[in-house]
Each structure stands twice: as C-alpha cells, then as structure tokens.
Design an enzyme around this catalytic site. Structure first.
Site, PDB file in Angstrom:
ATOM      1  N   ASP A 189       0.889  -1.152   0.000  1.00 29.45           N
ATOM      2  CA  ASP A 189       0.000   0.000   0.000  1.00 29.45           C
ATOM      3  C   ASP A 189       0.944   1.223   0.000  1.00 29.45           C
ATOM      4  OD1 ASP A 189      -2.255   1.675   0.430  1.00 29.45           O
ATOM      5  OD2 ASP A 189      -1.805   1.680   2.575  1.00 29.45           O
TER       6      ASP A 189
ATOM      7  N   ASP B 228      -0.146   4.990   0.915  1.00 27.94           N
ATOM      8  CA  ASP B 228      -0.439   5.946   1.991  1.00 27.94           C
ATOM      9  C   ASP B 228      -0.378   5.258   3.353  1.00 27.94           C
ATOM     10  OD1 ASP B 228      -1.068   8.182   0.276  1.00 27.94           O
ATOM     11  OD2 ASP B 228      -2.915   7.153  -0.261  1.00 27.94           O
TER      12      ASP B 228
ATOM     13  N   ARG C 256     -11.851   8.103  -2.237  1.00 27.63           N
ATOM     14  CA  ARG C 256     -12.216   9.512  -1.991  1.00 27.63           C
ATOM     15  C   ARG C 256     -13.729   9.697  -1.829  1.00 27.63           C
ATOM     16  NH1 ARG C 256     -10.089  13.148  -6.571  1.00 27.63           N
ATOM     17  NH2 ARG C 256      -8.270  11.822  -6.164  1.00 27.63           N
TER      18      ARG C 256
ATOM     19  N   ASN D 237      -4.233   9.586  -6.705  1.00 34.48           N
ATOM     20  CA  ASN D 237      -3.051  10.447  -6.774  1.00 34.48           C
ATOM     21  C   ASN D 237      -1.760   9.667  -6.572  1.00 34.48           C
ATOM     22  OD1 ASN D 237      -4.484  13.024  -6.968  1.00 34.48           O
ATOM     23  ND2 ASN D 237      -5.158  12.604  -4.874  1.00 34.48           N
TER      24      ASN D 237
HETATM   25  C1  BG6 Z   1      -5.966   5.814   0.351  1.00 38.69           C
HETATM   26  C2  BG6 Z   1      -5.948   6.646   1.596  1.00 38.69           C
HETATM   27  O1  BG6 Z   1      -4.686   5.314   0.079  1.00 38.69           O
HETATM   28  O2  BG6 Z   1      -6.417   6.590  -0.762  1.00 38.69           O
HETATM   29  C3  BG6 Z   1      -7.331   7.236   1.843  1.00 38.69           C
HETATM   30  O3  BG6 Z   1      -5.578   5.838   2.710  1.00 38.69           O
HETATM   31  C4  BG6 Z   1      -7.765   8.026   0.615  1.00 38.69           C
HETATM   32  O4  BG6 Z   1      -7.291   8.060   2.988  1.00 38.69           O
HETATM   33  C5  BG6 Z   1      -7.730   7.137  -0.609  1.00 38.69           C
HETATM   34  O5  BG6 Z   1      -9.090   8.542   0.791  1.00 38.69           O
HETATM   35  C6  BG6 Z   1      -8.090   7.914  -1.900  1.00 38.69           C
HETATM   36  O6  BG6 Z   1      -7.111   8.877  -2.115  1.00 38.69           O
HETATM   37  P1  BG6 Z   1      -7.162  10.013  -3.224  1.00 38.69           P
HETATM   38  O7  BG6 Z   1      -5.755  10.506  -3.294  1.00 38.69           O
HETATM   39  O8  BG6 Z   1      -7.626   9.378  -4.496  1.00 38.69           O
HETATM   40  O9  BG6 Z   1      -8.117  11.052  -2.745  1.00 38.69           O
HETATM   41 MG    MG Z   2      -2.831   3.030   3.676  1.00 47.03          MG
END
Ligand code: BG6
Ligand code: MG
Length: 216
Positions: A9, A11, A49, A118
């Site tokens: 993973d 984040d 998201r 992202n």
């Molecule tokens: C995950 C995060 O990796 O990605 C979440 O842990 C987040 O907190 C999710 O909401 C979606 O992320 P993004 O960058 O597409 O808004």
């Molecule tokens: Mg994570």
C-alpha cells in the site's frame, strides 16, 4: 509455494499522507458544520475519496445535493494536492528503500496497490517511479478497497498467483481487500486492533524479509 511478490500500500506504508488527508477532510467537515475527529479519520484510511465523503456525510447527518458533493470532492483534492506537491523523497519512511532493494535482489517482484487516484503523483514526488515492477492506483479498477480488485490487478500485472503475493497494509480496508484477494498480509504500524494480518511490524527498520518468506 513461496513468496514471489510484495504488494505495498502507499499511503501510511511508504509515506505519511494521512495528515494531509486529515487537514483536507477537516476543511470539508467545516463546510458541513461538523467536527471530524482524528479517530474518525483513522476509519477513512484505505477508503476511496468518494466513499470517504459518503462516510463523513453519514457521520454528520448532512444532506447535500449531488452537485455540492462533486464540488466538495474537487475542493478537497485541490487542497490535498497542495500538500502533496511539497513532498520530497525525505518523506519516505526510514528503511523502506533498503527493504525494497533487498527484496528485488532476492528475485521477489514488488508492486504498489493503492486506493489513491493520486498515487502516481505521490510516487513521482518521492522519486520512486522506477522502483516497482507494477503500480496500481484507485483509478484503474472498478472497486476500491476493501474489495480485492486493486491487489488482484497488481498480481495480474506481475504475472504472479495471488496465493504467492504478500500485501503490506496499514488499514482495515486494505487488510480485508488482501484477504478477499486470497493474499496474506502484514499490518504496518501500530496495532490498533485491526484484523486479518499474519504479522505486524512497527516500521520498515523492523521488517525481516526472512520472516515474511517463512509465512509461505
Ligand atoms: C488511500 C488513503 O490510500 O487513498 C485514503 O488511505 C484516501 O485516505 C484514498 O481517501 C483515496 O485517495 P485520493 O488521493 O484518491 O483522494
Ligand atoms: Mg494506507
């Protein structure tokens, strides 16, 4: 059977973006006149998201139009990207690069499996684009974690059977997704009672590839 691939993973496992998500979701919550707690933010980890906004709306009891929802999602991401664009390779968790290098040297494939749309932008800011055999982000599959799609697509891209892939995750959504994909998992970070992992590590400096291999 042996360990043939590690699927990380992003984040909360390679870098700490939760603090940036939290600041951005707090702003969204303010707009809804709701106070989002840090504990609630934990429950947003690994969740996509749109699904995160749905959870906040449920907690707050706010009822808003589809157009307003879209607007909040756009604003949230704009704010989040402002934080992301300041990131540097110094924000990679200590020991990750060394672990990843050693894993590749042993012939084990490595991939990213992230719910974030992202993810590639973050990986680029961390200067890690060339360090993985495959990258799967939240925009590439119909379902996000806790569904298994992201990890199954990563395994497919690596041409490795799911049963020989090991997922490293910090969220319940991710651990559940790994289980549904038929993969073993490691819980990264403090043990807050999350379920489904075969092992837990506090950080990368503590990670032992030998121990991971012994799970197979
Ligand atoms: C995950 C995060 O990796 O990605 C979440 O842990 C987040 O907190 C999710 O909401 C979606 O992320 P993004 O960058 O597409 O808004
Ligand atoms: Mg994570």
């Amino acid at each position: 059977m042996s360990l043939k691939a590690c699927i990380y993973d992003l984040d909360g496992v390679i870098t700490d973006t939760a603090k940036y998500h939290y600041e951005s979701w707090k702003w969204v919550s303010d707009q809804l006149e709701y106070n989002l707690t840090e504990k609630q933010n934990q429950k947003l980890k690994g969740v996509g998201r749109k699904e995160s906004l749905d959870k906040i709306l449920k907690w707050s009891g706010a009822r808003i139009s589809e157009a307003k929802k879209q607007n909040l999602l756009t604003q949230k991401n704009k704010m989040y990207l402002k934080y992301i664009d300041t990131m540097t390779p110094e924000e990679i968790f200590p020991g990750f690069n060394e672990f990843n290098k050693k894993t590749k040297e042993e012939g084990i494939k490595v991939a990213i499996g992230s719910s974030s749309r992202n993810a590639i932008r973050i990986i680029d800011k961390l200067d890690l684009v060339l360090d993985f055999h495959a990258i799967v982000d939240g925009g590439m599959t119909p379902n996000s974690k806790p569904e298994p799609d992201i990890f199954l697509l990563a395994a497919e891209k690596l041409s490795i059977d799911p049963s020989e892939c090991l997922v490293i995750e910090d969220s319940q959504a991710g651990l559940t997704a790994a289980k549904k994909a038929g993969m073993k998992s490691i819980l990264y970070g403090e043990d807050k009672g999350l379920k489904g992992a075969s092992l837990q590590i506090d950080n990368w400096l503590q990670a032992s590839l030998e121990k991971f291999k012994n799970l197979y």
